[in-house]
Design a protein around this motif. Structure first.
Motif, PDB file in Angstrom:
ATOM      1  N   SER A 112      23.964 100.482  30.252  1.00 49.07           N
ATOM      2  CA  SER A 112      23.587  98.788  29.828  1.00 49.07           C
ATOM      3  C   SER A 112      24.650  98.861  29.096  1.00 49.07           C
ATOM      4  O   SER A 112      25.466  99.277  28.403  1.00 49.07           O
ATOM      5  CB  SER A 112      22.267  98.464  29.476  1.00 49.07           C
ATOM      6  N   ASP A 113      25.258  96.685  28.800  1.00 48.86           N
ATOM      7  CA  ASP A 113      25.212  96.752  27.267  1.00 48.86           C
ATOM      8  C   ASP A 113      25.102  97.152  26.607  1.00 48.86           C
ATOM      9  O   ASP A 113      23.576  97.766  25.922  1.00 48.86           O
ATOM     10  CB  ASP A 113      25.281  94.697  26.790  1.00 48.86           C
ATOM     11  N   GLY A 114      26.063  97.691  25.133  1.00 53.78           N
ATOM     12  CA  GLY A 114      25.304  98.434  23.850  1.00 53.78           C
ATOM     13  C   GLY A 114      24.988  99.649  24.278  1.00 53.78           C
ATOM     14  O   GLY A 114      24.422 100.426  22.904  1.00 53.78           O
ATOM     15  N   ASP A 115      24.808 100.028  25.165  1.00 50.40           N
ATOM     16  CA  ASP A 115      24.528 101.660  24.945  1.00 50.40           C
ATOM     17  C   ASP A 115      25.329 102.617  24.500  1.00 50.40           C
ATOM     18  O   ASP A 115      26.611 102.419  24.624  1.00 50.40           O
ATOM     19  CB  ASP A 115      24.227 102.176  26.951  1.00 50.40           C
ATOM     20  N   THR A 116      24.964 103.993  23.497  1.00 49.22           N
ATOM     21  CA  THR A 116      25.781 104.712  23.886  1.00 49.22           C
ATOM     22  C   THR A 116      25.477 105.826  24.611  1.00 49.22           C
ATOM     23  O   THR A 116      24.274 105.839  24.920  1.00 49.22           O
ATOM     24  CB  THR A 116      25.041 105.476  21.886  1.00 49.22           C
ATOM     25  N   ILE A 117      26.091 106.249  25.187  1.00 50.30           N
ATOM     26  CA  ILE A 117      26.357 107.487  26.350  1.00 50.30           C
ATOM     27  C   ILE A 117      27.104 108.633  26.243  1.00 50.30           C
ATOM     28  O   ILE A 117      28.606 108.874  25.594  1.00 50.30           O
ATOM     29  CB  ILE A 117      26.582 106.781  27.732  1.00 50.30           C
ATOM     30  N   TYR A 118      27.022 109.994  26.859  1.00 48.11           N
ATOM     31  CA  TYR A 118      27.435 111.115  26.999  1.00 48.11           C
ATOM     32  C   TYR A 118      27.888 111.074  27.823  1.00 48.11           C
ATOM     33  O   TYR A 118      26.821 111.007  29.041  1.00 48.11           O
ATOM     34  CB  TYR A 118      26.497 112.340  26.362  1.00 48.11           C
ATOM     35  N   GLN A 168      30.720  97.038  31.249  1.00 51.21           N
ATOM     36  CA  GLN A 168      29.535  97.050  30.363  1.00 51.21           C
ATOM     37  C   GLN A 168      30.251  96.920  29.119  1.00 51.21           C
ATOM     38  O   GLN A 168      31.255  97.092  28.896  1.00 51.21           O
ATOM     39  CB  GLN A 168      28.029  97.769  30.727  1.00 51.21           C
ATOM     40  N   GLN A 169      29.554  95.850  28.827  1.00 51.85           N
ATOM     41  CA  GLN A 169      30.020  95.492  26.726  1.00 51.85           C
ATOM     42  C   GLN A 169      29.497  96.526  26.104  1.00 51.85           C
ATOM     43  O   GLN A 169      28.485  97.153  25.839  1.00 51.85           O
ATOM     44  CB  GLN A 169      29.966  94.177  26.390  1.00 51.85           C
ATOM     45  N   ASP A 170      30.528  96.442  24.650  1.00 51.12           N
ATOM     46  CA  ASP A 170      30.137  96.979  23.895  1.00 51.12           C
ATOM     47  C   ASP A 170      29.703  98.583  23.460  1.00 51.12           C
ATOM     48  O   ASP A 170      28.256  98.621  22.702  1.00 51.12           O
ATOM     49  CB  ASP A 170      28.674  96.340  22.564  1.00 51.12           C
ATOM     50  N   ILE A 171      29.861  99.515  24.409  1.00 47.87           N
ATOM     51  CA  ILE A 171      29.069 100.621  24.614  1.00 47.87           C
ATOM     52  C   ILE A 171      30.233 101.789  23.853  1.00 47.87           C
ATOM     53  O   ILE A 171      30.429 101.320  23.871  1.00 47.87           O
ATOM     54  CB  ILE A 171      29.394 100.948  25.953  1.00 47.87           C
ATOM     55  N   ILE A 172      29.824 102.786  22.984  1.00 45.95           N
ATOM     56  CA  ILE A 172      30.198 103.740  22.669  1.00 45.95           C
ATOM     57  C   ILE A 172      30.260 105.153  23.766  1.00 45.95           C
ATOM     58  O   ILE A 172      29.257 105.429  23.990  1.00 45.95           O
ATOM     59  CB  ILE A 172      29.465 103.890  21.532  1.00 45.95           C
ATOM     60  N   VAL A 173      31.311 105.870  23.850  1.00 43.39           N
ATOM     61  CA  VAL A 173      30.804 106.948  25.052  1.00 43.39           C
ATOM     62  C   VAL A 173      31.288 107.999  23.918  1.00 43.39           C
ATOM     63  O   VAL A 173      32.151 108.219  22.974  1.00 43.39           O
ATOM     64  CB  VAL A 173      31.921 106.964  26.320  1.00 43.39           C
TER      65      VAL A 173
END
Length: 252
Positions: free
Chosen positions: A91-97, A113-118
């Motif tokens: 989802s937009d804005g998620d922080t994922i591993y 998706q937008q504004d995610i951090i990986v």
């Protein structure tokens, strides 16, 4: 048909197709059920195949991990199917591993998706993520020569500062008795830590990983979802048993 001829035909068929049902082998060899069961028992004892519910499957080298190039060439269409399904869950804005591995690498091309951090321990993942304008954090630790994954105590420690909305984890084996496994205990520790730090966990497994057992168990204390392919759902002979034990989601 002589016993040696049956055995040769069974091995050749399994090597070509990886998984074959008992009924198929009976028809192929024009033999009785009891004869084929005896054949499979003997061939499994000799280390030539692995018996599964309703048939048999190709036995992999469980303690030797393929390198990244070899992995990339195997089951490409299937991995892309799983990767596309996995990317849709972000989802937009998620922080994922994003775990190291070829199926998680395939995910990157489908992420819009937008504004995610990986956060990733996969060295191969960094450039494709940056090329898409995604904010990336790389774990520390030793770089494994075969999979280009960061592993070891420093890598695990670097994960402890993060928390994830979702984690996408690769795996080498899933088995009804022995659970989730991977060849390297150091990689097992990384997967366990990422699972522990994530609100939702998705394990990406193609059909070749079912009924396989590698060296190191990957344990987890909360629910996970297994993302697999339509091929796995339709062709793994004991899939119903896997569905009873695991939360299996397969097919686009």
């Amino acid at each position: 048909m002589l016993t040696a001829e049956r055995h040769q035909l069974i091995i050749e068929t399994i090597n070509q197709r990886e998984t074959v049902s008992l009924q198929e082998l009976i028809q192929l060899t024009e033999s009785s059920t009891s004869t084929i069961r005896r054949d499979l028992s003997q061939l499994e004892k000799n280390g030539m195949l692995k018996r599964v519910h309703g048939g048999a499957m190709h036995i992999a080298q469980r303690h030797e991990e393929r390198n990244m190039t070899d992995k990339e060439l195997r089951h490409q269409d299937e991995k892309r199917e799983i990767a596309q399904s996995a990317a849709r869950l972000i989802s937009d804005g998620d922080t994922i591993y994003l775990d190291a591995g070829t199926t998680t690498l395939e995910m990157i091309s489908f992420i819009d998706q937008q504004d995610i951090i990986v956060v990733t321990n996969g060295l191969t993942h960094v450039r494709p993520l940056l090329d898409k304008g995604i904010r990336v954090y790389m774990t520390g630790g030793e770089v494994k020569s075969t999979t280009y994954a960061n592993i070891g105590a420093n890598a695990v420690k670097s994960l402890e500062r993060y928390r994830f909305d979702k984690a996408f984890i690769g795996m080498n084996g899933i088995d009804l008795k022995y659970g989730l496994t991977t060849p390297d205990p150091n990689e097992s520790e990384m997967k366990e830590k990422a699972i522990h730090l994530s609100s939702q966990v998705y394990v990406l497994i193609d059909h070749s990983k079912f009924n396989e057992v590698s060296f190191a168990e990957v344990t987890y204390e909360h629910s996970i979802e297994v993302l697999t392919s339509e091929k796995a759902v339709n062709n793994i002979s004991n899939m119903d048993q896997f569905k009873e034990k695991y939360n299996i989601n397969g097919g686009l």
